[in-house]
Motif scaffolding. Sequence first.
Motif, PDB file in Angstrom:
ATOM      1  N   THR A  56       0.824  -1.210   0.000  1.00 61.57           N
ATOM      2  CA  THR A  56       0.000   0.000   0.000  1.00 61.57           C
ATOM      3  C   THR A  56       0.859   1.261   0.000  1.00 61.57           C
ATOM      4  O   THR A  56       0.502   2.265  -0.600  1.00 61.57           O
ATOM      5  CB  THR A  56      -0.946   0.059   1.221  1.00 61.57           C
ATOM      6  N   GLY A  79       3.138  -2.518  -6.454  1.00 60.90           N
ATOM      7  CA  GLY A  79       2.784  -1.351  -5.678  1.00 60.90           C
ATOM      8  C   GLY A  79       3.945  -0.921  -4.805  1.00 60.90           C
ATOM      9  O   GLY A  79       4.950  -1.633  -4.682  1.00 60.90           O
ATOM     10  N   PRO A  80       3.813   0.261  -4.214  1.00 58.87           N
ATOM     11  CA  PRO A  80       2.697   1.207  -4.332  1.00 58.87           C
ATOM     12  C   PRO A  80       2.846   2.081  -5.581  1.00 58.87           C
ATOM     13  O   PRO A  80       3.336   1.593  -6.609  1.00 58.87           O
ATOM     14  CB  PRO A  80       2.848   2.035  -3.045  1.00 58.87           C
ATOM     15  N   HIS A  81       2.403   3.347  -5.504  1.00 63.55           N
ATOM     16  CA  HIS A  81       2.604   4.330  -6.558  1.00 63.55           C
ATOM     17  C   HIS A  81       4.063   4.791  -6.526  1.00 63.55           C
ATOM     18  O   HIS A  81       4.691   4.832  -5.476  1.00 63.55           O
ATOM     19  CB  HIS A  81       1.660   5.511  -6.313  1.00 63.55           C
ATOM     20  N   GLY A 114      -3.443   3.562  -9.722  1.00 64.42           N
ATOM     21  CA  GLY A 114      -4.875   3.626  -9.409  1.00 64.42           C
ATOM     22  C   GLY A 114      -5.667   3.285 -10.656  1.00 64.42           C
ATOM     23  O   GLY A 114      -5.329   3.719 -11.759  1.00 64.42           O
ATOM     24  N   VAL A 127      -7.376  -1.227  -7.702  1.00 59.05           N
ATOM     25  CA  VAL A 127      -6.384  -0.372  -7.056  1.00 59.05           C
ATOM     26  C   VAL A 127      -6.937   1.045  -6.964  1.00 59.05           C
ATOM     27  O   VAL A 127      -7.401   1.613  -7.956  1.00 59.05           O
ATOM     28  CB  VAL A 127      -5.064  -0.363  -7.856  1.00 59.05           C
ATOM     29  N   ARG A 128      -6.918   1.620  -5.770  1.00 56.77           N
ATOM     30  CA  ARG A 128      -7.401   2.984  -5.543  1.00 56.77           C
ATOM     31  C   ARG A 128      -6.238   3.844  -5.040  1.00 56.77           C
ATOM     32  O   ARG A 128      -5.647   3.532  -4.011  1.00 56.77           O
ATOM     33  CB  ARG A 128      -8.555   2.985  -4.534  1.00 56.77           C
ATOM     34  N   PHE A 129      -5.928   4.887  -5.768  1.00 58.98           N
ATOM     35  CA  PHE A 129      -4.844   5.808  -5.399  1.00 58.98           C
ATOM     36  C   PHE A 129      -5.360   6.723  -4.305  1.00 58.98           C
ATOM     37  O   PHE A 129      -6.381   7.388  -4.456  1.00 58.98           O
ATOM     38  CB  PHE A 129      -4.426   6.603  -6.633  1.00 58.98           C
ATOM     39  N   VAL A 138      -1.590   3.577  -2.013  1.00 57.85           N
ATOM     40  CA  VAL A 138      -2.706   2.953  -2.735  1.00 57.85           C
ATOM     41  C   VAL A 138      -3.482   2.042  -1.796  1.00 57.85           C
ATOM     42  O   VAL A 138      -2.989   1.657  -0.722  1.00 57.85           O
ATOM     43  CB  VAL A 138      -2.232   2.148  -3.968  1.00 57.85           C
ATOM     44  N   GLU A 179     -12.181   8.011  -2.049  1.00 60.94           N
ATOM     45  CA  GLU A 179     -11.828   6.629  -2.341  1.00 60.94           C
ATOM     46  C   GLU A 179     -12.350   5.625  -1.309  1.00 60.94           C
ATOM     47  O   GLU A 179     -12.446   4.438  -1.606  1.00 60.94           O
ATOM     48  CB  GLU A 179     -10.308   6.493  -2.465  1.00 60.94           C
TER      49      GLU A 179
END
Length: 214
Positions: A56, A79-81, A114, A127-129, A138, A179
């Motif tokens: 995350t 992941g992550p971003h 995301g 996947v949710r940013f 994320v 989100e």
Amino acid sequence: MLQVKIVPVTAFAQNCSILWDSETKEAILIDAGGDAAVLKKEVEDLGLKVKALWLTHGHLDHAGAVGELAETWKIPVIGPHKEDQFWLDMIQEVSARYGFPIPQPVKVDQWLEGGEVLTLGDDEFEVRFAPGHTPGHVMFYNKKHGLLWTGDVLFKGSIGRTDFPRGNHQQLLDSIQGECFSLPDETQFISGHGPISTIGYEKQFNPFVASKAG
């Protein structure tokens, strides 16, 4: 059928989640934050074959065992971003500062932005940013089972800290609103620390964000 076991790791009692398909025994770990030997034993005892490690965000208590486990099991880190790369690059330095064992470096094989859909067996995870706690945070959402992994964005009765480098309080609130609170009230979420809760409960009772739930 999707199975989930939460294994708290490190002195920060970070919730590492082991997810697996009960038929194939294929598994992934979300936020393998430390205590690699403990996580290896859990996986062995459950008779699982881990296919990937999902992250995350890049904080040491979420990523501390990732380098070792990825090397041991020869599996990708997802992941992550990319905005959290600086945290992962500092993981050994930060671990030394906190008196943690010095972990192996973390090499991310797939950065997330995301909107991607990750899979485990027949299950899909959106996947949710959700930046704010860290700039590249994320979350993972399984619609079929109404389950969300929030990392350190949202907790039962609390929200993530934003006093670390590149934390942003308003961004965190926006992430929770957009989100998390956009999901059905009955959605259960597993956070990085503490007990499971539901989106509906936090909308009503979380003192940091309840009044903003609308």
